[in-house]
Scaffold this motif. Structure first.
Motif, PDB file in Angstrom:
ATOM      1  N   ASP A   9       0.872  -1.168   0.000  1.00 33.52           N
ATOM      2  CA  ASP A   9       0.000   0.000   0.000  1.00 33.52           C
ATOM      3  C   ASP A   9       0.913   1.223   0.000  1.00 33.52           C
ATOM      4  O   ASP A   9       1.379   1.670   1.044  1.00 33.52           O
ATOM      5  CB  ASP A   9      -0.922  -0.001   1.219  1.00 33.52           C
ATOM      6  CG  ASP A   9      -1.971   1.100   1.163  1.00 33.52           C
ATOM      7  OD1 ASP A   9      -1.969   1.890   0.192  1.00 33.52           O
ATOM      8  OD2 ASP A   9      -2.780   1.181   2.098  1.00 33.52           O
ATOM      9  N   ASN A  14      -0.402   6.915  -3.502  1.00 31.99           N
ATOM     10  CA  ASN A  14      -1.853   6.643  -3.461  1.00 31.99           C
ATOM     11  C   ASN A  14      -2.231   5.452  -4.338  1.00 31.99           C
ATOM     12  O   ASN A  14      -3.110   5.541  -5.189  1.00 31.99           O
ATOM     13  CB  ASN A  14      -2.662   7.876  -3.869  1.00 31.99           C
ATOM     14  CG  ASN A  14      -2.520   8.995  -2.887  1.00 31.99           C
ATOM     15  OD1 ASN A  14      -2.631   8.790  -1.680  1.00 31.99           O
ATOM     16  ND2 ASN A  14      -2.242  10.186  -3.376  1.00 31.99           N
ATOM     17  N   ARG A  15      -1.522   4.344  -4.105  1.00 29.29           N
ATOM     18  CA  ARG A  15      -1.877   3.167  -4.875  1.00 29.29           C
ATOM     19  C   ARG A  15      -1.411   1.886  -4.188  1.00 29.29           C
ATOM     20  O   ARG A  15      -0.450   1.877  -3.430  1.00 29.29           O
ATOM     21  CB  ARG A  15      -1.329   3.240  -6.293  1.00 29.29           C
ATOM     22  CG  ARG A  15       0.172   3.286  -6.416  1.00 29.29           C
ATOM     23  CD  ARG A  15       0.580   3.609  -7.835  1.00 29.29           C
ATOM     24  NE  ARG A  15       1.942   3.151  -8.117  1.00 29.29           N
ATOM     25  CZ  ARG A  15       2.514   3.203  -9.293  1.00 29.29           C
ATOM     26  NH1 ARG A  15       1.849   3.664 -10.334  1.00 29.29           N
ATOM     27  NH2 ARG A  15       3.741   2.768  -9.466  1.00 29.29           N
ATOM     28  N   HIS A  29      -5.656   4.630  -5.822  1.00 31.46           N
ATOM     29  CA  HIS A  29      -6.732   4.788  -4.843  1.00 31.46           C
ATOM     30  C   HIS A  29      -6.684   6.149  -4.170  1.00 31.46           C
ATOM     31  O   HIS A  29      -5.680   6.856  -4.239  1.00 31.46           O
ATOM     32  CB  HIS A  29      -6.714   3.675  -3.802  1.00 31.46           C
ATOM     33  CG  HIS A  29      -5.512   3.637  -2.902  1.00 31.46           C
ATOM     34  ND1 HIS A  29      -5.142   4.662  -2.062  1.00 31.46           N
ATOM     35  CD2 HIS A  29      -4.587   2.661  -2.697  1.00 31.46           C
ATOM     36  CE1 HIS A  29      -4.061   4.329  -1.377  1.00 31.46           C
ATOM     37  NE2 HIS A  29      -3.691   3.110  -1.759  1.00 31.46           N
ATOM     38  N   LYS A  30      -7.793   6.488  -3.546  1.00 28.57           N
ATOM     39  CA  LYS A  30      -7.889   7.695  -2.723  1.00 28.57           C
ATOM     40  C   LYS A  30      -8.590   7.271  -1.445  1.00 28.57           C
ATOM     41  O   LYS A  30      -9.642   6.641  -1.487  1.00 28.57           O
ATOM     42  CB  LYS A  30      -8.680   8.782  -3.439  1.00 28.57           C
ATOM     43  CG  LYS A  30      -8.867  10.040  -2.612  1.00 28.57           C
ATOM     44  CD  LYS A  30      -9.617  11.085  -3.404  1.00 28.57           C
ATOM     45  CE  LYS A  30     -10.057  12.257  -2.644  1.00 28.57           C
ATOM     46  NZ  LYS A  30      -9.362  13.014  -1.794  1.00 28.57           N
ATOM     47  N   LYS A  31      -7.982   7.601  -0.319  1.00 27.31           N
ATOM     48  CA  LYS A  31      -8.551   7.223   0.972  1.00 27.31           C
ATOM     49  C   LYS A  31      -9.041   8.454   1.725  1.00 27.31           C
ATOM     50  O   LYS A  31      -8.430   9.515   1.663  1.00 27.31           O
ATOM     51  CB  LYS A  31      -7.507   6.533   1.847  1.00 27.31           C
ATOM     52  CG  LYS A  31      -7.110   5.159   1.383  1.00 27.31           C
ATOM     53  CD  LYS A  31      -6.101   4.565   2.344  1.00 27.31           C
ATOM     54  CE  LYS A  31      -5.557   3.256   1.841  1.00 27.31           C
ATOM     55  NZ  LYS A  31      -4.517   2.722   2.716  1.00 27.31           N
ATOM     56  N   ILE A  36     -12.526   4.188   0.865  1.00 27.53           N
ATOM     57  CA  ILE A  36     -11.446   4.087  -0.116  1.00 27.53           C
ATOM     58  C   ILE A  36     -12.075   4.018  -1.498  1.00 27.53           C
ATOM     59  O   ILE A  36     -13.041   3.284  -1.721  1.00 27.53           O
ATOM     60  CB  ILE A  36     -10.517   2.875   0.147  1.00 27.53           C
ATOM     61  CG1 ILE A  36      -9.340   2.894  -0.823  1.00 27.53           C
ATOM     62  CG2 ILE A  36     -11.278   1.569   0.110  1.00 27.53           C
ATOM     63  CD1 ILE A  36      -8.196   1.959  -0.451  1.00 27.53           C
ATOM     64  N   TYR A  37     -11.557   4.831  -2.392  1.00 29.98           N
ATOM     65  CA  TYR A  37     -12.002   4.881  -3.772  1.00 29.98           C
ATOM     66  C   TYR A  37     -10.937   4.180  -4.613  1.00 29.98           C
ATOM     67  O   TYR A  37      -9.779   4.605  -4.603  1.00 29.98           O
ATOM     68  CB  TYR A  37     -12.137   6.333  -4.237  1.00 29.98           C
ATOM     69  CG  TYR A  37     -13.102   7.143  -3.411  1.00 29.98           C
ATOM     70  CD1 TYR A  37     -14.394   7.398  -3.877  1.00 29.98           C
ATOM     71  CD2 TYR A  37     -12.730   7.650  -2.172  1.00 29.98           C
ATOM     72  CE1 TYR A  37     -15.291   8.149  -3.112  1.00 29.98           C
ATOM     73  CE2 TYR A  37     -13.617   8.397  -1.413  1.00 29.98           C
ATOM     74  CZ  TYR A  37     -14.889   8.640  -1.885  1.00 29.98           C
ATOM     75  OH  TYR A  37     -15.772   9.371  -1.126  1.00 29.98           O
ATOM     76  N   LEU A  38     -11.325   3.108  -5.302  1.00 33.76           N
ATOM     77  CA  LEU A  38     -10.399   2.452  -6.228  1.00 33.76           C
ATOM     78  C   LEU A  38     -10.686   3.027  -7.606  1.00 33.76           C
ATOM     79  O   LEU A  38     -11.781   2.866  -8.152  1.00 33.76           O
ATOM     80  CB  LEU A  38     -10.564   0.935  -6.193  1.00 33.76           C
ATOM     81  CG  LEU A  38     -10.242   0.272  -4.845  1.00 33.76           C
ATOM     82  CD1 LEU A  38     -10.343  -1.238  -4.954  1.00 33.76           C
ATOM     83  CD2 LEU A  38      -8.878   0.682  -4.327  1.00 33.76           C
ATOM     84  N   THR A  41      -7.036   0.492 -12.355  1.00 33.70           N
ATOM     85  CA  THR A  41      -6.143  -0.666 -12.257  1.00 33.70           C
ATOM     86  C   THR A  41      -5.298  -0.725 -13.525  1.00 33.70           C
ATOM     87  O   THR A  41      -5.821  -0.562 -14.628  1.00 33.70           O
ATOM     88  CB  THR A  41      -6.957  -1.974 -12.133  1.00 33.70           C
ATOM     89  OG1 THR A  41      -7.803  -1.876 -10.988  1.00 33.70           O
ATOM     90  CG2 THR A  41      -6.052  -3.185 -11.994  1.00 33.70           C
ATOM     91  N   LEU A  71     -15.779   0.671   0.497  1.00 34.78           N
ATOM     92  CA  LEU A  71     -15.248   0.745  -0.857  1.00 34.78           C
ATOM     93  C   LEU A  71     -16.189   1.475  -1.807  1.00 34.78           C
ATOM     94  O   LEU A  71     -17.391   1.221  -1.811  1.00 34.78           O
ATOM     95  CB  LEU A  71     -14.999  -0.673  -1.380  1.00 34.78           C
ATOM     96  CG  LEU A  71     -14.634  -0.835  -2.849  1.00 34.78           C
ATOM     97  CD1 LEU A  71     -13.339  -0.116  -3.182  1.00 34.78           C
ATOM     98  CD2 LEU A  71     -14.553  -2.300  -3.211  1.00 34.78           C
TER      99      LEU A  71
END
Length: 94
Positions: A9, A14-15, A29-31, A36-38, A41, A71
């Motif tokens: 992590d 941010n990934r 991602h953004k936390k 958490i926003y995925l 990919t 999520l």
């Protein structure tokens, strides 16, 4: 894919990452405090079709569950994975 790499992590970038032999697969991602926003990919093209994308999504979902985050799957690949594996639906924000 022979052996699943260790999930990293990378908070600075941010990934989530898999460090592979000559490349890196990742989920951007953004936390926030509880979410958490995925977002995206990415798997190196030479590894497409070898299960790397599914493996990193699964590892990320396990981490999200362990951290008790909610999520929000913006990434279509992640959303499709969850649709195909409904046991992970409990993590998704209602």
């Amino acid at each position: 894919m022979e052996k699943t790499p260790k999930l990293i992590d990378n908070e600075e970038s941010n990934r989530y990452e898999f460090q592979l032999e000559n490349s890196t697969a990742f989920i951007q991602h953004k936390k926030t405090k509880s979410n958490i926003y995925l977002i995206h990919t990415e798997v190196p093209q030479e590894l497409w079709g070898q299960g790397v994308g599914s493996a990193i999504v699964l590892a990320a979902l396990r981490d999200i569950k362990d951290k008790k985050l909610t999520l929000i799957p913006y990434c279509p690949f992640v959303a499709r994975y969850i649709k195909m594996h409904p046991e992970w639906q409990t993590l998704v924000k209602k």
